[in-house]
Design a protein around this motif. Structure first.
Motif, mmCIF file in Angstrom:
data_model
loop_
_atom_site.group_PDB
_atom_site.id
_atom_site.type_symbol
_atom_site.label_atom_id
_atom_site.label_comp_id
_atom_site.label_asym_id
_atom_site.label_seq_id
_atom_site.Cartn_x
_atom_site.Cartn_y
_atom_site.Cartn_z
ATOM 1 N N SER A 183 0.825 -1.215 0.000
ATOM 2 C CA SER A 183 0.000 0.000 0.000
ATOM 3 C C SER A 183 0.855 1.260 0.000
ATOM 4 C CB SER A 183 -0.939 -0.004 1.207
ATOM 5 O OG SER A 183 -0.158 -0.037 2.395
ATOM 6 N N GLU A 184 2.117 1.126 0.466
ATOM 7 C CA GLU A 184 2.946 2.335 0.477
ATOM 8 C C GLU A 184 3.774 2.513 -0.801
ATOM 9 O OE1 GLU A 184 5.250 -0.728 2.904
ATOM 10 O OE2 GLU A 184 3.190 -0.250 2.365
ATOM 11 N N TRP A 185 3.637 1.615 -1.753
ATOM 12 C CA TRP A 185 4.365 1.770 -3.013
ATOM 13 C C TRP A 185 3.950 3.069 -3.704
ATOM 14 C CZ3 TRP A 185 3.126 -3.705 -5.382
ATOM 15 C CH2 TRP A 185 3.903 -4.671 -4.729
ATOM 16 N N ILE A 186 4.930 3.735 -4.269
ATOM 17 C CA ILE A 186 4.687 4.958 -5.045
ATOM 18 C C ILE A 186 4.655 4.561 -6.515
ATOM 19 C CG2 ILE A 186 5.553 7.254 -5.600
ATOM 20 C CD1 ILE A 186 4.938 6.813 -2.605
ATOM 21 N N LEU A 228 1.110 -3.513 -10.534
ATOM 22 C CA LEU A 228 2.551 -3.606 -10.274
ATOM 23 C C LEU A 228 2.873 -4.927 -9.573
ATOM 24 C CD1 LEU A 228 5.411 -2.426 -10.245
ATOM 25 C CD2 LEU A 228 4.793 -1.127 -8.195
ATOM 26 N N ASN A 229 2.040 -5.296 -8.638
ATOM 27 C CA ASN A 229 2.212 -6.556 -7.916
ATOM 28 C C ASN A 229 2.188 -7.754 -8.889
ATOM 29 O OD1 ASN A 229 2.367 -8.056 -5.393
ATOM 30 N ND2 ASN A 229 0.259 -8.697 -5.817
ATOM 31 N N VAL A 233 10.252 -4.819 -4.895
ATOM 32 C CA VAL A 233 9.746 -3.526 -5.377
ATOM 33 C C VAL A 233 10.293 -2.446 -4.446
ATOM 34 C CG1 VAL A 233 7.683 -2.127 -5.823
ATOM 35 C CG2 VAL A 233 7.621 -4.600 -6.233
ATOM 36 N N ARG A 234 10.854 -1.382 -4.991
ATOM 37 C CA ARG A 234 11.318 -0.257 -4.174
ATOM 38 C C ARG A 234 10.906 1.031 -4.876
ATOM 39 N NH1 ARG A 234 12.188 -4.195 -1.701
ATOM 40 N NH2 ARG A 234 13.879 -4.660 -0.243
#
Lengths: 396, 396
Positions: free
Chosen positions: A2-5, A140-141, A156-157
């Protein structure tokens, strides 16, 4: 998750195309830029390089990239002319689905070497994954899962940056768990940003960012035929420059380093994440040569696996790195424990040393030389029976 | 053992000195020449080189050598000044027992790195092993056992030659089962002859013989700190020259090659003996670079272990060897089975290929290039979970 940009103007998708025999396993990913994007890449230096690497090299750098299509399970490497035709056909199918030119599409693959792609699965799979692509965390996931081979989890970063009062987003993902030997980009990495960046700046930034990150990790030192790091920047308006460009470069380097460390930490069968810090060398290249040789020694890696504080293996690995140092120039620490100083062994408690290796998943060795100020930090893993088991039975 | 040829004028011994903790395990060997012998050596190129290597380098070549004293279980490497004093003291104790000068005695060690020798065991052990030395098969058998570490059996190879109507005898023995990465002599090897040979001829012959033998084997590519091959020639009368010297050189090379192959075949945990044949390169150095890189790839070695005909790992290892070949210049065979021709994959039956690896302990890969006439034959082993187990728990 949920915090992925998510970088603005990008869609991501990942589906099970049928390329892999496991039912339901995602094996086909796509990254779509809604706007033409500046695109650059860094690739393997292996002489046997995969068909998709050839195709990307032909097409990059460019300023109008629209998509990257990626499959896992088959590397499309050592596949000759047919392999090249197949890689190009993957981009054509993607271009048709998107309504752009094939040259605007890039391609990457990972998996078994020397097998032709079963192209029929892509006839329906590629239109399907393009349709499935969304500008969402779920998209993305899916994409990050679809590029995995023996990885145990996705990598993922992401980052945001405030540059000139504007928010810039940076989204990166990568895969890799074996055939990891640093030489240019290692395995697959993808970086997307909504910043506006000139192609030559983007190329310089990516090349520099790859060096202390993807080029400073190793699982077993086997340079892949498919190593690819691609970066897409789809921002509009004035390109970044000066201090903003510098801050952007720092952020790209950080994301690459985090992805690279995540790859080393998820290495096949590994149960230790190992940091080799070398300093005091004549230059950084000398320090890297030593760090890489230590990191790739099977004897060092098995000793760490067994929590055996057999530090002689570390200094002896340094000794065959091809750097003409003197024994008296070398000191060694394991964590905070000094083991060897200026070429002399130090008394140490073997039980304490063994406990350090046994109780910590992240372990660190520091080799200090008295030759200059060159330095390198290198990341690797231990060598376990599980690695042997996984790799003794991969294709069959 | 009964067919071993003993070079005339040499005595051999091996005892349990107490250096090793296992009761009764032989750990101290001696070779005595009854006459002053021409002696030469070839040593590790590791920058961290063991104290006995330093001492031998100081003393060789010479024409009056009388003995070699060897211990196993402790490498006396990375032991600083005290290690050098200890290595010299080993030769002094031997010299006293023999009634010669310390400089006439050479020394070698193998075992754990970074530990000081428990010198007290040698005070009684060295006189005892010198007394025990005999010019017999039993003596050679004891000495060959006393130099072993994780070797599963001794390696002894011998020859006779008729030169100028005279019988010349050549006796060799060696050890090595891990930390085997070719760079000068690999691990310990000893060659004794009763031929009369000039020191410079002997040095040239030994150096040349080491290249296609001890320098063309690898277990895991870790160059030891202690690698030493010593050769003693104690013949009297006119030294060999011309055709006789040439035939002697051939015999020395053969004995070295047999010992080297025996080391690779007895590698720690290995269940395959692997021959990598590379030809058609620009020169021999290029062929060796490729052969060595393939031989040291953990992915190649695990695939062989698992009888997995994953030949992409072999061509991709060749690809990162640092040789600028084109894919279309490379063809590959596994045994007699063609897998890859001029850069194109060939259809093959995976079950047949897997059976070849499963049913043969000795397996062979042939990489043919179309670049020139350079060639190299390299020997290695597979990588097994047993290797990991052995090395995860060596010192502790």
């Amino acid at each position: 998750m949920s915090e992925w940009i998510l970088a603005d103007g990008f869609r991501f998708g990942g589906i099970a195309s049928g390329l892999r025999s496991e039912v339901g396993r995602r094996d086909l990913a796509v990254i779509v830029s809604e706007r033409p994007a500046v695109a650059v890449g860094v690739f393997t230096q292996n002489r046997i390089c995969a068909a998709p690497v050839h195709v990307c090299r032909e097409r990059l750098p460019r300023t109008d990239a629209r998509a990257v299509i990626i499959c896992s399970g088959n590397a499309n490497a050592a596949t000759g002319e047919q392999g090249l035709r197949d890689a190009r056909q993957m981009t054509s199918l993607t271009a048709t689905a998107l309504g752009c030119a094939p040259e605007q599409v890039l391609v990457a693959s990972t998996g078994v070497i020397g097998r032709l792609l079963p192209m029929h699965v892509f006839e329906s799979g590629i239109p399907q994954v393009v349709t499935a692509a969304t500008p969402t965390h779920a998209g993305l996931n899916d994409a990050a899962h679809a590029i995995m081979t023996t990885d145990t989890h996705i990598k993922v970063r992401t980052r945001t940056l405030e540059l000139n009062g504007q928010t810039i987003r940076l989204t990166g993902f990568a895969k890799g768990a074996a055939m990891i030997g640093p030489n240019m980009a290692t395995m697959l990495g993808f970086l997307m940003t909504d910043a506006a960046v000139q192609a030559d700046d983007l190329q310089t930034i990516l090349r520099a960012a790859v060096e202390p990150s993807f080029n400073c990790i190793s699982v077993e030192g086997h340079t892949s035929t498919n190593d690819t790091v691609l970066m897409l920047a789809n921002g509009t308006g004035d390109p970044l420059h000066g201090e903003s460009l510098h801050r952007f470069r720092v952020a790209v380097t950080e994301v690459c380093a985090e992805l690279a460390k995540a790859i080393a930490a998820d290495a096949e069968g590994a149960d230790h994440f190992v940091t080799i810090e070398v300093d005091g060398c004549l230059d950084d290249a000398e320090a890297k040569k030593i760090a890489k040789t230590v990191a790739e020694s099977a004897l060092v890696k098995t000793a760490i696996h067994g929590a055996d504080p057999n530090w002689g293996r570390i200094v002896s690995a340094a000794g065959y790195a091809g750097v003409p140092f003197e024994e008296t120039e070398l000191s060694l620490w394991m964590g905070d424990l000094p083991l060897y100083r200026d070429g002399q062994p130090l008394p140490f408690d073997a039980a304490t040393a063994s406990a350090y290796l046994k109780q910590n998943r992240d372990v660190k060795f520091h080799l200090r030389f008295s030759r200059g100020s060159g330095r390198c930090t290198f990341y690797t893993c231990d060598l376990t029976a599980e690695y042997v088991r996984l790799n003794a039975d991969y294709t069959t």
